[in-house]
Design an enzyme around this catalytic site. Structure first.
Site, PDB file in Angstrom:
ATOM      1  N   GLY A 228       1.008  -6.532  17.685  1.00 26.88           N
ATOM      2  CA  GLY A 228       1.359  -6.959  16.723  1.00 26.88           C
ATOM      3  C   GLY A 228       2.381  -7.767  16.486  1.00 26.88           C
ATOM      4  O   GLY A 228       2.863  -8.533  15.611  1.00 26.88           O
ATOM      5  N   CYS A 279      -4.057   4.480   5.493  1.00 29.13           N
ATOM      6  CA  CYS A 279      -4.525   4.591   4.201  1.00 29.13           C
ATOM      7  C   CYS A 279      -6.226   4.751   4.044  1.00 29.13           C
ATOM      8  O   CYS A 279      -6.806   4.698   3.032  1.00 29.13           O
ATOM      9  CB  CYS A 279      -4.037   3.787   2.772  1.00 29.13           C
ATOM     10  SG  CYS A 279      -2.511   3.976   2.695  1.00 29.13           S
ATOM     11  N   THR A 282      -9.858   1.202   7.971  1.00 31.38           N
ATOM     12  CA  THR A 282     -10.676   1.053   9.187  1.00 31.38           C
ATOM     13  C   THR A 282     -12.183   2.049   8.764  1.00 31.38           C
ATOM     14  O   THR A 282     -12.938   1.789   8.984  1.00 31.38           O
ATOM     15  CB  THR A 282     -10.181   1.357  10.472  1.00 31.38           C
ATOM     16  OG1 THR A 282      -9.157   0.435  10.632  1.00 31.38           O
ATOM     17  CG2 THR A 282     -11.201   1.179  11.634  1.00 31.38           C
ATOM     18  N   ASP A 296      -9.899  -6.377   9.220  1.00 28.59           N
ATOM     19  CA  ASP A 296      -8.536  -6.539   9.106  1.00 28.59           C
ATOM     20  C   ASP A 296      -8.226  -7.476   8.034  1.00 28.59           C
ATOM     21  O   ASP A 296      -7.201  -7.528   7.279  1.00 28.59           O
ATOM     22  CB  ASP A 296      -7.639  -6.520  10.301  1.00 28.59           C
ATOM     23  CG  ASP A 296      -6.079  -6.191  10.032  1.00 28.59           C
ATOM     24  OD1 ASP A 296      -5.757  -5.555   9.526  1.00 28.59           O
ATOM     25  OD2 ASP A 296      -5.348  -6.989  10.992  1.00 28.59           O
ATOM     26  N   ALA A 393      -0.861   3.976  18.984  1.00 36.34           N
ATOM     27  CA  ALA A 393      -1.468   3.573  20.408  1.00 36.34           C
ATOM     28  C   ALA A 393      -2.698   2.736  19.780  1.00 36.34           C
ATOM     29  O   ALA A 393      -3.394   3.138  18.561  1.00 36.34           O
ATOM     30  CB  ALA A 393      -1.942   4.610  21.231  1.00 36.34           C
ATOM     31  N   ARG A 426      -2.099   5.515  -1.286  1.00 30.50           N
ATOM     32  CA  ARG A 426      -2.016   6.815  -0.618  1.00 30.50           C
ATOM     33  C   ARG A 426      -1.033   7.655  -1.736  1.00 30.50           C
ATOM     34  O   ARG A 426       0.171   7.203  -1.729  1.00 30.50           O
ATOM     35  CB  ARG A 426      -1.507   6.990   0.706  1.00 30.50           C
ATOM     36  CG  ARG A 426      -1.428   8.046   1.639  1.00 30.50           C
ATOM     37  CD  ARG A 426      -0.984   8.017   2.746  1.00 30.50           C
ATOM     38  NE  ARG A 426      -0.860   9.307   3.391  1.00 30.50           N
ATOM     39  CZ  ARG A 426      -1.873   9.872   4.538  1.00 30.50           C
ATOM     40  NH1 ARG A 426      -2.559   9.107   5.177  1.00 30.50           N
ATOM     41  NH2 ARG A 426      -1.848  10.980   4.935  1.00 30.50           N
TER      42      ARG A 426
HETATM   43  C1  OXD Z   1      -1.207  -4.050  11.042  1.00 26.09           C
HETATM   44  C2  OXD Z   1      -2.312  -4.173  12.143  1.00 26.09           C
HETATM   45  O1  OXD Z   1      -0.037  -3.519  11.762  1.00 26.09           O
HETATM   46  O2  OXD Z   1      -3.481  -4.565  11.788  1.00 26.09           O
HETATM   47  O3  OXD Z   1      -1.423  -4.210  10.078  1.00 26.09           O
HETATM   48  O4  OXD Z   1      -2.056  -3.866  13.247  1.00 26.09           O
HETATM   49 MN    MN Z   2      -3.681  -5.402   9.756  1.00 29.91          MN
END
Ligand code: OXD
Ligand code: MN
Length: 632
Positions: A228, A279, A282, A296, A393, A426
């Site tokens: 990230g 929230c 995925t 994403d 992770a 959430r």
């Molecule tokens: C985030 C990711 O942190 O998708 O948004 O990894």
């Molecule tokens: Mn993301």
């Protein structure tokens, strides 16, 4: 091209690498590679094209150089980031902003251009000394499409390069075809993991800096490895794209793209959805029986009056915590196969297999993880017990491994036509599981802008604090929030059939403090939305939108999950709580005032009118309005 750079590059590259770069006949690109070849001073530079050989070479180098290790399934590898580099570093992620643009950017984490540029140049000077580095070409979105944004990545981390080959479409050939290099812009990313310790982890975390220059479409990321922070194409490119989209009248959103499949009616309906971290993003994109296009980031464009979307990426960098056979069967199954996956920051046991939190499998008592050699009960320097794996992770994997991939949407150069947008927050006591917005603008202002969540382990800092998260995109919106919100509203102006907008909240708790619905209930809320889009269901009004009838949900629960759904649960879940909603809107107003005091008045007027409407409803129907009791 400067003669200087040609000589320098030839001295650091094989003939094949130099020829690949030269064949692109792109002076701006040469200048970028040349400048950083001189400034960061790597030992050698490898230039990749789109070939399978280069893709494999990069993976092999990640292993040879110790950035990854092969697991029991030989196609799988493990990579560990340093103990202090396990999440996005928000504090040290800044926009480099020209002096004259600073007043506009004051709510965003910014640094004056000259000062920030000097700092990053000083940190990156000679940072790659002694290292072999790699240059790659990618596309955000499908190549050669109306959505394409070409990108170049220059990095000394073969793990980063390997991850990017999994996560993005290689686009050397696209670059070859770009015929006006001065005009055909591209994003540029320069990254260094910096000095490494014996475990291959970044040493100088105090000098971790991620500086973004949206004015010149370049991002500098130094002294980090967590993807990230390090991967240019993901959240760094996203900030550049959001800025560009704002100027050009399209949208870049932190959203999945998926299709709800209605077998009975032979329908496939595309949805995009934004959910802040933890929230349910995925797991919604991966609801069993539906189809996934991306998990994403999405670009939206108005193509001939249609709302079209692409998944920007090719793979997924997913949170692995709680991925298990019961809750995420498709992903879990794929993580168990001998196919290319990079696990990061999980435990590797004596059996050389990966273990993580919420895996649903008893982990070994020792192994290696992000802490180093790990044993059950071991404590870090602060005296905190180290878990088997980090809460953030991840797994990095191609999307097209998944059986539920929507090939058609995944490949489509013109994207898919989106008919529904979901915004899922959430909270335990305010937002009903699913509610439809009267129209697009209401959707942006009541569903998107009001999103809230609890903090999670995906960012540094305290966990468990409820916080505003407009559009679930706050970390990446690279220009003032009010203008961005107006751009969201305007995007659908004049569009014949803008998508219907829905809110979700999977985290409503009952009077006993327990979640009221199972994780599988997501499917029901989705299929109610799908049915609404196609005119299958009636709905009941609330002060903020439309909710389902009990009978329709009961049928859906029966048909899809073979579960009973009690009317008492329905009534509790779908009760409109006036004071809670007024408080939520007041929090949203306060947040926008703080983030962007120049937010257009029409936005605040809209929220004030809604608050008045809710107050009137409260007087008429009481603070807690049961489904069906509210009359507009
Ligand atoms: C985030 C990711 O942190 O998708 O948004 O990894
Ligand atoms: Mn993301």
């Amino acid at each position: 091209m400067s003669k200087n750079y040609e000589q320098l590059l030839k001295s650091k590259m094989s003939e094949a690498s130099f020829n690949k770069l030269a064949a692109l006949s792109n002076p701006k690109l040469m200048a970028f590679v040349g400048f950083f070849a001189e400034h960061c001073d790597p030992k050698s530079i490898y230039v990749c094209d789109d070939s399978a050989e280069d893709t494999r070479y990069v993976r092999d180098q990640a292993i040879v150089k110790g950035e990854e290790a092969v697991l029991a399934h030989p196609e799988q590898t493990i990579h560990w980031d340093g103990y202090g580099d396990q999440a996005r570093d928000k504090e040290n992620t800044k926009f480099l902003v020209y002096k004259e643009n600073l007043p506009n950017m004051k709510a965003l984490n910014s640094i004056e251009y000259e000062q920030g540029h000097a700092e990053i140049m000083s940190i990156s000077k000679g940072i790659m000394r002694g290292k072999d580095v790699v240059v790659q070409f990618f596309s955000e979105g499908p190549t050669e499409s109306p959505f394409t944004i070409p990108c170049i990545q220059f990095t000394d981390s073969w793990y980063v390069a390997h991850s990017e080959f999994i996560l993005y479409r290689s686009a050397y050939n696209h670059f070859l075809k770009m015929n006006d290099p001065e005009k055909d812009h591209f994003f540029r990313f320069i990254h260094s993991a910096g000095e490494l310790d014996e475990r291959g982890c970044t040493v100088n975390l105090d000098k971790r800096r991620i500086y973004m220059d949206t004015q010149n479409n370049i991002v500098y990321s130094m002294n980090d490895q967590y993807a990230g922070n390090s991967i240019g194409l993901k959240k760094h490119a996203m900030r550049l794209a959001i800025n560009q989209a704002g100027k050009e009248g399209w949208l870049c959103e932190h959203m999945f793209v998926m299709a709800a499949v209605n077998k009975k009616k032979n329908r496939k309906t595309y949805f995009c959805g934004a959910y802040p971290s933890a929230c349910g993003k995925t797991s919604t994109a991966m609801i069993p029986g539906e189809k996934i296009v991306g998990d994403d980031i999405a670009y939206f464009r108005n193509l001939d009056g249609e709302f079209r979307a692409v998944n920007v990426e090719f793979g997924m960098f997913g949170i692995i915590k709680d991925v298990n056979a019961k809750d995420d069967p498709v992903i879990f199954e794929n993580l168990m196969k001998n196919q290319e996956v990079i696990f990061s920051n999980v435990l590797v046991g004596p059996d050389n297999k990966p273990y993580w939190l919420g895996m649903g499998v008893t982990p070994p008592d020792e192994g290696k993880n992000h802490f180093g050699a790990w044993k059950k009960g071991v404590k870090d320097v602060k005296g905190n017990e180290v878990d088997i794996a980090h809460g953030n992770a991840r797994y990095t994997m191609r999307l097209d491994y998944l059986d539920n991939i929507d090939k058609e949407g995944f490949e489509a150069k013109d994207g898919v036509m989106v008919e529904g947008i979901l915004y899922g927050g959430r909270d335990s006591d305010t937002t009903v599981p699913v509610e439809e917005s009267p129209d697009w603008k209401d959707g942006v202002l009541l569903k998107a802008a009001t999103l809230e969540s609890e903090t999670t382990s995906a960012t540094l800092g305290a966990e468990g604090v409820r916080k505003p998260s407009p559009m679930a995109n706050l970390d990446f919106v690279s220009y003032p929030l009010g203008t961005y919100t107006m751009n969201n509203i305007r995007f659908c102006e004049g569009m014949k059939n803008p998508p219907k907008v829905f809110s979700n909240n999977y985290f409503m708790k009952g009077p006993d403090g327990k979640f009221m619905t199972s994780k599988l209930a997501k499917k029901i809320w989705l299929h109610w939305a799908e049915g609404r889009i196609h005119g299958d269901y009636e709905a009941l009004d609330t002060p903020t939108g439309k909710i389902p009838l009990y009978a329709d949900l009961n049928d859906l629960f029966k048909n899809y999950l073979d579960e009973d759904f009690s009317e008492a649960d329905y009534t509790y879940l779908f009760t409109f709580r006036c004071t809670k909603w007024i408080e939520k809107l007041e929090r949203t107003k306060a947040f926008y005032t703080k983030m962007d005091p120049d937010t257009p008045k029409e936005i605040f007027d809209y929220w004030n009118e809604t608050i008045e409407k809710i107050k009137t409803a409260r007087e008429q129907f009481g603070d807690e309005i049961k489904p069906g009791d509210f009359k507009a």
